[in-house]
Design an enzyme around this catalytic site. Structure first.
Site, PDB file in Angstrom:
ATOM      1  N   SER A  14      61.852   9.566  53.673  1.00  0.00           N
ATOM      2  CA  SER A  14      61.354   8.227  53.342  1.00  0.00           C
ATOM      3  C   SER A  14      62.473   7.424  52.674  1.00  0.00           C
ATOM      4  CB  SER A  14      60.115   8.333  52.439  1.00  0.00           C
ATOM      5  OG  SER A  14      59.544   7.064  52.219  1.00  0.00           O
TER       6      SER A  14
ATOM      7  N   HIS B  80      59.530   7.062  57.141  1.00  0.00           N
ATOM      8  CA  HIS B  80      58.606   5.993  56.770  1.00  0.00           C
ATOM      9  C   HIS B  80      59.289   4.637  56.957  1.00  0.00           C
ATOM     10  CE1 HIS B  80      56.512   9.012  53.845  1.00  0.00           C
ATOM     11  NE2 HIS B  80      56.123   9.176  55.092  1.00  0.00           N
TER      12      HIS B  80
ATOM     13  N   ASP C  52      54.384  13.100  50.816  1.00  0.00           N
ATOM     14  CA  ASP C  52      54.083  13.272  52.233  1.00  0.00           C
ATOM     15  C   ASP C  52      54.941  14.394  52.819  1.00  0.00           C
ATOM     16  OD1 ASP C  52      52.928  12.781  54.717  1.00  0.00           O
ATOM     17  OD2 ASP C  52      54.420  11.261  55.261  1.00  0.00           O
TER      18      ASP C  52
END
Length: 494
Positions: free
Chosen positions: A309, A336, A433
């Protein structure tokens, strides 16, 4: 708590006014100054030393990319870019993230139905994330990635594959932060320590010269790093006689801008430096006849999956450029990022990598020597056909933990696929995540579960969560991830 000082750099008086009003309305922040172009922004950044900067990309006199590079070279400061949702805007945003920007927001644009209120909300959200990570000490400012554009390796005899332990480089020291909450690191190019994680114990902080507060409280102590994963001292050299093409970023095929005569990697350590040519000189390389990347195969027994991310574009560049052209496994990547930006990310990475890199397409067959990046706004998973081949599956079932694409969705699609030797990687990023998915895969028999080590993460969030869950078999600095992946795959190749 003292106010978080913000410098706004934008050539639009209207946007400067809007951002100033939005930021000043939040008690946690204060607008320190505004600048109307990149040159003014650089001057004010060096003079006033703000906590964070918002930087427009397209400005007169000096654009946002050049201003960002100057600031990061002289006085590294967290920067949030303001990006237009255009081809040039998305490409420049990817460059900015690789040059050191920590995040970006999109400008108001009719095509994506963003209004000023939404942009203001997004900016405040990004500012609060930056404030949280800086206050906890988990935000790190790292050097920009080295752009290894075109790699031409002189043929050399292939050395035998041998395994030996890696000794951690004692010269690997983490630089002292320039100001509270920001650690400015200089990571030596020869760092290659790979540490095995034993679950349910405490993480050693050896080698760190500054402290951090945890990103979130947890009842479980983090695992202790204890031993060394063997990685080959040899066998990491990029394939012989292999050339990668550097594309003009406005087309699918391009001319190289740099030439590396020899770039052997030994456990993450370069044995020679690239010789960079000018763009004019490099055009003659193309005319001389560069070779296309070899096509991958739909037959494979191993697979690599990567989740990342914040800081991911920089990390992906470092890892994927270290993968050789004949890599015998596909690589599935979740970064992301919003729609359109993932396409530009894939396109830019493809220009620098020996393997193919592309944005994943629904239903396409998965091949070796190819990295598939999940499209922004869609989840990506892997599905096996009755024929034994594998296809990409994309879905829009809604965000998972606020993310779409989600790393957990990708990782969970690999659970039960024990016919594949699975190598799982979590790199820099905010939140958790991918941690649960990695834990499930480790329990399901995944061969390798790697987390990027704290010392090289821009934000040590996702890897930390995986470590705390006991999901991680090994922690590696960013520069050691590609060599370890290559060695793990090669050591299991039939």
């Amino acid at each position: 708590m003292s106010e978080f000082k913000v410098l706004i750099v934008d050539d639009s008086p209207f946007m400067r006014k809007v951002f100033s009003d939005v930021i000043d309305a939040d008690a946690a922040f204060k607008v320190l100054a505004t600048a109307s172009n990149g040159k003014e922004g650089v001057d004010l950044a060096l003079e006033l030393k703000p906590d964070i900067i918002t930087m427009d990309l397209e400005m007169p006199q000096m654009n946002g990319l050049e201003a960002l590079q100057r600031i990061m070279n002289i006085q590294p400061t967290p920067v949030i870019m303001l990006s237009a949702v255009t081809d040039n805007g998305t490409r420049d945003t990817i460059k900015a993230l690789q040059y050191g920007a920590i995040d970006f927001i999109r400008k108001p644009d009719g095509a994506v139905k963003l209004d000023i209120r939404q942009v203001g909300e997004q900016l405040l959200e990004k500012l609060h994330i930056a404030l949280e990570t800086m206050s906890s000490g988990s935000l790190r400012m790292l050097p920009a990635v080295e752009e290894k554009a075109v790699i031409i390796v002189q043929p050399t005899p292939a050395p035998p594959l041998t395994l030996s332990p890696i000794v951690e480089d004692p010269a690997n020291k983490v630089g002292k932060p320039d100001k509270p909450g920001i650690a400015v690191d200089t990571i030596p190019s020869n760092i290659a320590s790979v540490k095995e994680v034993q679950p349910k114990e405490n993480v050693s902080k050896e080698g760190a010269t500054h402290s951090r507060k945890p990103e979130a409280k947890t009842d479980k102590p983090a695992p202790r790093i204890s031993s060394v994963l063997p990685v080959a001292e040899t066998g990491m050299t990029k394939p012989k006689s292999q050339e990668t093409r550097m594309a003009n970023e406005s087309s699918q095929r391009a001319k190289p801008v740099a030439r590396v005569q020899s770039d052997s990697v030994v456990a993450g350590k370069k044995t020679s430096k690239p010789a960079v040519t000018s763009e004019k000189a490099s055009s003659s390389l193309t005319n001389a006849g560069t070779t296309a990347k070899p096509r991958g195969s739909t037959q494979f027994e191993q697979l690599v999956a990567i989740g990342t991310s914040t800081g991911g574009p920089r990390a992906l560049h470092e890892v994927l450029t270290g993968i050789p052209a004949e890599f015998p496994a596909p690589i599935l990547v979740v970064q992301h990022m919003p729609p359109k930006f993932t396409f530009s990310l894939a396109q830019r990475l493809d220009n620098f990598c020996s393997i193919h890199v592309r944005e994943a397409v629904e239903g396409e067959l998965v091949e070796t020597a190819t990295a598939y990046i999940a499209p922004g706004g869609k989840h990506m998973s892997l599905k096996k056909e009755a024929s034994g081949k594998y296809r990409i599956r994309l879905s829009e079932e809604g965000p998972r933990s606020g993310h779409m694409p989600s790393v957990d969705v990708l990782f969970e699609s690999l659970i039960g696929q024990r016919q594949l030797v699975r190598h799982i990687v979590l790199m820099t990023g905010m939140g958790s995540d991918g941690a649960k998915g990695m834990k499930a895969l480790r329990s399901d028999g995944a061969a390798t579960t790697i987390a990027e080590s704290e010392q090289t993460c821009v934000v040590y969030g996702m890897p930390r969560s995986a470590v705390e869950l006991g999901a991680v078999s090994h922690q590696l600095p960013l520069q050691g991830i590609a060599p370890a992946i290559v060695q793990e795959v090669r050591s299991r190749k039939p």
